[in-house]
Structure formats: structure tokens, C-alpha cells
Design a protein around this motif. Structure first.
Motif, PDB file in Angstrom:
ATOM      1  N   GLN A 227      21.294  -6.606  41.768  1.00 34.53           N
ATOM      2  CA  GLN A 227      22.888  -5.805  41.933  1.00 34.53           C
ATOM      3  C   GLN A 227      23.473  -6.404  42.985  1.00 34.53           C
ATOM      4  OE1 GLN A 227      24.290  -4.130  39.513  1.00 34.53           O
ATOM      5  NE2 GLN A 227      25.973  -3.322  40.456  1.00 34.53           N
ATOM      6  N   VAL A 228      22.849  -6.438  44.157  1.00 35.06           N
ATOM      7  CA  VAL A 228      23.505  -6.941  45.264  1.00 35.06           C
ATOM      8  C   VAL A 228      23.938  -8.556  44.901  1.00 35.06           C
ATOM      9  CG1 VAL A 228      23.557  -7.685  47.833  1.00 35.06           C
ATOM     10  CG2 VAL A 228      22.557  -5.485  47.009  1.00 35.06           C
ATOM     11  N   GLN A 229      22.995  -9.134  44.461  1.00 34.64           N
ATOM     12  CA  GLN A 229      23.384 -10.670  44.027  1.00 34.64           C
ATOM     13  C   GLN A 229      24.620 -10.712  43.118  1.00 34.64           C
ATOM     14  OE1 GLN A 229      20.165 -12.792  42.223  1.00 34.64           O
ATOM     15  NE2 GLN A 229      21.328 -14.576  42.079  1.00 34.64           N
ATOM     16  N   ARG A 230      24.575  -9.957  41.989  1.00 30.11           N
ATOM     17  CA  ARG A 230      25.638  -9.935  41.175  1.00 30.11           C
ATOM     18  C   ARG A 230      27.097  -9.501  41.850  1.00 30.11           C
ATOM     19  NH1 ARG A 230      21.655  -7.918  37.605  1.00 30.11           N
ATOM     20  NH2 ARG A 230      22.556  -5.719  38.201  1.00 30.11           N
ATOM     21  N   ARG A 231      27.130  -8.286  42.471  1.00 25.74           N
ATOM     22  CA  ARG A 231      28.173  -7.973  43.112  1.00 25.74           C
ATOM     23  C   ARG A 231      28.849  -8.855  44.227  1.00 25.74           C
ATOM     24  NH1 ARG A 231      31.606  -4.857  41.099  1.00 25.74           N
ATOM     25  NH2 ARG A 231      32.186  -3.985  43.128  1.00 25.74           N
ATOM     26  N   GLY A 232      27.871  -9.408  44.923  1.00 26.51           N
ATOM     27  CA  GLY A 232      28.465 -10.225  45.988  1.00 26.51           C
ATOM     28  C   GLY A 232      28.857 -11.460  45.533  1.00 26.51           C
ATOM     29  N   THR A 233      28.439 -11.895  44.387  1.00 27.35           N
ATOM     30  CA  THR A 233      29.058 -13.329  43.817  1.00 27.35           C
ATOM     31  C   THR A 233      30.545 -12.803  43.338  1.00 27.35           C
ATOM     32  OG1 THR A 233      26.705 -14.084  43.428  1.00 27.35           O
ATOM     33  CG2 THR A 233      28.552 -14.965  42.182  1.00 27.35           C
ATOM     34  N   VAL A 240      29.419 -13.746  49.387  1.00 30.09           N
ATOM     35  CA  VAL A 240      28.573 -14.780  48.803  1.00 30.09           C
ATOM     36  C   VAL A 240      27.412 -15.006  49.631  1.00 30.09           C
ATOM     37  CG1 VAL A 240      28.564 -17.110  48.141  1.00 30.09           C
ATOM     38  CG2 VAL A 240      30.489 -15.608  47.706  1.00 30.09           C
ATOM     39  N   ALA A 243      24.863 -12.291  48.827  1.00 29.88           N
ATOM     40  CA  ALA A 243      24.591 -12.431  47.377  1.00 29.88           C
ATOM     41  C   ALA A 243      23.256 -13.459  47.458  1.00 29.88           C
ATOM     42  CB  ALA A 243      25.331 -12.950  46.646  1.00 29.88           C
ATOM     43  N   ALA A 246      20.153 -12.155  48.954  1.00 24.93           N
ATOM     44  CA  ALA A 246      19.547 -11.130  48.145  1.00 24.93           C
ATOM     45  C   ALA A 246      18.576 -12.178  47.134  1.00 24.93           C
ATOM     46  CB  ALA A 246      20.564 -10.301  47.496  1.00 24.93           C
TER      47      ALA A 246
END
Length: 395
Positions: A227-233, A240, A243, A246
């Protein structure tokens, strides 16, 4: 109160230690052999007593025979207790002491019968009881221990009977040697099987624990990292970088969940488990389903060469380059390839880099594999990436 509490805690720890030791003993495949040895010691002592009783009228000094039987009886009790306890089985001290005392008891026959009578055909009163330390050393130290015990007891018997009467004791010597060899080989085989059983139990326990932790991690940590990876991107900017971190941790956790026992057998280690932790979002590590066991030194040098190749990818292949580390088990050889889709170079530039003092290729990669008796092949071209192929034997 504090002192009593400490004492109680110490007693609990000692109890746990004893319980763990007892569990280890119960899983020891050699335990039936030790128990059989105790029974053998007791029964053969009974045979020795019966032999003295049946030959009582022919014994020159009956008091000497009684003294000998008393010493044998006391030592039978001591040895039986020792072989029934962990402290008596964990090393060869008791078995060696058993050998010394047994040989001494054989010479105590001289208290009951003159040497002339023994060499003339009178019995050595220890009888088959003297084979006890041969079996103990065979169980404790395998074939070599059994042969050592059989040789020592045989020499003592020959010294009493006289070396001129070798033919009269040859059958006894043969039986001692055969018993030492057979029991020694059996004990060695059972000891190896016991080690493999313990390893299998440890592996099964580790696998079960890994699966349990894997379910917990998958249901919690991995979902959060994804979730952190998707939201950060999606947010962009400084998020970024978060993300990317993560994503790296997600790969690391997935590799940990998929890991298997790293240890091998007889100084060998699984190359795959040394390479799997090198995986990142930019580096894929592909290994066979089965272990690839190599000598520890060989596997360590191969991993070091792979790390140097990955370091070159970071430095020269470009920021967007991806890399693949692939292990192939060819039977008697292992082929390890490191390939990237980066900018590439030319073979001449690789040679010039070594001559200019950049030793990563010439020493860290080629030098390591050459020292292992293997071969290195490199394929590269501008815009087509670089592929290293390292081949070593599994011996």
C-alpha cells in the motif's frame, strides 16, 4: 527471599537442562546399543561367576578368585551405571577406563592360578566378560575404537597364555576383532543416521515456523508495504523515495519467507540460499528448486564474485538497468550467470579497465573463479547489456 528466588530459578533452569538432555537421549539411536552393553556386562559377569564355581576344585588359590570376582563385580556396577547415564556415554573416558580395569582384572587371574597353569591350559577367569570394553569403545568411537579395544584385550590374553600358544587363543582373538568391527560399523552408521534425523527434525521445525510467520507477514506487513509503495508512487515528489524503500523491503521479506535451510552436509553449503538475499526490485535471483551444495569456500567465493558483478551494474549499466542472477545445476558443474540490460561496453574496454588499475573484473571476478579452477565468460556490446557466465565444479 531474593536468595531463595535465585536458587529456585537456578533449580528450574537445571531442571530444564536435564529435561532437554533427556529428550536428546531419547532421540539418540545409539541408546539401545548402550543398554544392550549394560545387559551384556551383567550377564557375562554372571557367566564368570558360574565358571569359577564349576572349576572351584581346580583353582589353586580360591581366595584369589574371590578377590578377582569382587573387583569385577564392583566394576560391573560402576560401568553399568555409567553407561546408563549421559555422562558415561558422551565421551570415551569411561570406555577407556573400562578397558584398563578389564585388562587389570584379567591379570588378577594370577592371584588364583599361577602363570604356568594358565599357559598350560587353565582358564582366564574373566572369560567373555573381558569383551565389554571392546563393545564400549566400538559404540563410542566406531570401527577404530572397536579395533583398539580388541587389540588391547587380545594382547593381554596372549601375554597370559604365552605367545607360543597363539593357536589356542586364535578363536577368541578373532571373535574380539569381529565384534569390534561389526559393532563399530553399526555404531558409526547409526550415529550418521542420528545426525541426519536431528537435521531433518530441525528443518521441519524451521519450515513450520517459517510458514507460520509467513502467514502473519503476508496478512500484515507485506500488505502495508504494498500500500505504501502504491500510494507513494501515486503522490509523487518525496513520497517516491519512500515508495522505493517500501518496494525493497517487500522484496526482502518475500525472499525471507521463501528461504530454506542454508546448511548442507560435510562442509558443504547451499549456494542458492547465499544468493537469494541479493534480490532487490532491480535484481532478480533465479535458483533451482533443489539445493545446490558446494564446498563452503567455493560458495563464498562465488557469492563474492556475483556481488562484484552487481556492483559493476550499479556503477556502469545505468540507473534504470535491471539484472538477473541465474543458477543452473549441471550435475558435476554449476553455471552461474549475471546478466543486465544496461548500456553495455566492449571487450576491449574491459581489458583496458584492468590495465588501468580497475581490478574489479580482473581480480574480484576472474581471479576468484580461476582460483577455484573454474572458467569465466563475458559477453557485452554497447546498448546490449553485459552477461557474465561463471562455471565451477561441485566437487
Amino acid at each position: 527471599m531474593a536468595a531463595r528466588g535465585i536458587g529456585t530459578l537456578g533449580g528450574m533452569n537445571a531442571a530444564r537442562h536435564d529435561a532437554g538432555r533427556d529428550r536428546g537421549d531419547s532421540a539418540d539411536l545409539l541408546l539401545p546399543l548402550w543398554r544392550a552393553l549394560v545387559v551384556f556386562r551383567v550377564i557375562t559377569y554372571g557367566f564368570a561367576v558360574f565358571g569359577v564355581w564349576t572349576r572351584w576344585d581346580g583353582i589353586r588359590n580360591p581366595a584369589g578368585a574371590v578377590i578377582q570376582l569382587a573387583v569385577m563385580g564392583v566394576w560391573t556396577v560402576i560401568a553399568s551405571i555409567g553407561y546408563s547415564r549421559h555422562w558415561g556415554r558422551r565421551n570415551t573416558r569411561l570406555a577407556v577406563a573400562d578397558l584398563i580395569v578389564t585388562i587389570g582384572c584379567m591379570y588378577l587371574t594370577l592371584l588364583a592360578q599361577p602363570l604356568v597353569d594358565i599357559r598350560g591350559g587353565a582358564s582366564v577367569l574373566t572369560s567373555v566378560w573381558a569383551a565389554g570394553p571392546v563393545l564400549a569403545l566400538a559404540i563410542s568411537r566406531g570401527r577404530d575404537g572397536g579395533l583398539l579395544g580388541a587389540t588391547a584385550v587380545s594382547l593381554a590374553l596372549l601375554s597370559l597364555r604365552g605367545f607360543d600358544n597363539v593357536s589356542k587363543v586364535l578363536s577368541n582373538v578373532q571373535l574380539l576383532l569381529v565384534a569390534g568391527l561389526v559393532v563399530g560399523y553399526a555404531a558409526t552408521t547409526m550415529r550418521r543416521a542420528n545426525a541426519r534425523l536431528r537435521e531433518a527434525i530441525a528443518t521441519e521445525s524451521a519450515t513450520a515456523e517459517r510458514l507460520r510467520l509467513g502467514r502473519s507477514i503476508h496478512d500484515g506487513v507485506l500488505q502495508v508495504l504494498a500500500q505504501v509503495q502504491r500510494r507513494g508512487t501515486a503522490i509523487g515528489g518525496e513520497a517516491v523515495e519512500l515508495a522505493a524503500l517500501a518496494a525493497e523491503q517487500e522484496v526482502a521479506l518475500r525472499n525471507l519467507m521463501a528461504s530454506r535451510p542454508i546448511s548442507g552436509d560435510r562442509g558443504r553449503i547451499d549456494l542458492c540460499m547465499l544468493l537469494l538475499p541479493l534480490a532487490t526490485p532491480r535484481v532478480d535471483v533465479v535458483v533451482p528448486a533443489e539445493q545446490v551444495l558446494l564446498p563452503t569456500a567455493t560458495a563464498t567465493e562465488l557469492v563474492a564474485a556475483v556481488k562484484e558483478a552487481l556492483s559493476n551494474v550499479d556503477k556502469h549499466a545505468g540507473p534504470e538497468a535491471r539484472c538477473w542472477v541465474v543458477v543452473e545445476d549441471l550435475g558435476g558443474e554449476v553455471l552461474l550467470s549475471v546478466r543486465d540490460d544496461g548500456s553495455g561496453t566492449t571487450p576491449d574496454q574491459l581489458l583496458r579497465a584492468g590495465s588501468d588499475g580497475h581490478l574489479g573484473v580482473s581480480q574480484s571476478i576472474r581471479g576468484r573463479i580461476t582460483d577455484l579452477g573454474g572458467s569465466v565468460t563475458v559477453r557485452t556490446a554497447p546498448g546490449e547489456g553485459t552477461e557474465w557466465e561463471m562455471k565451477v565444479t561441485t566437487a
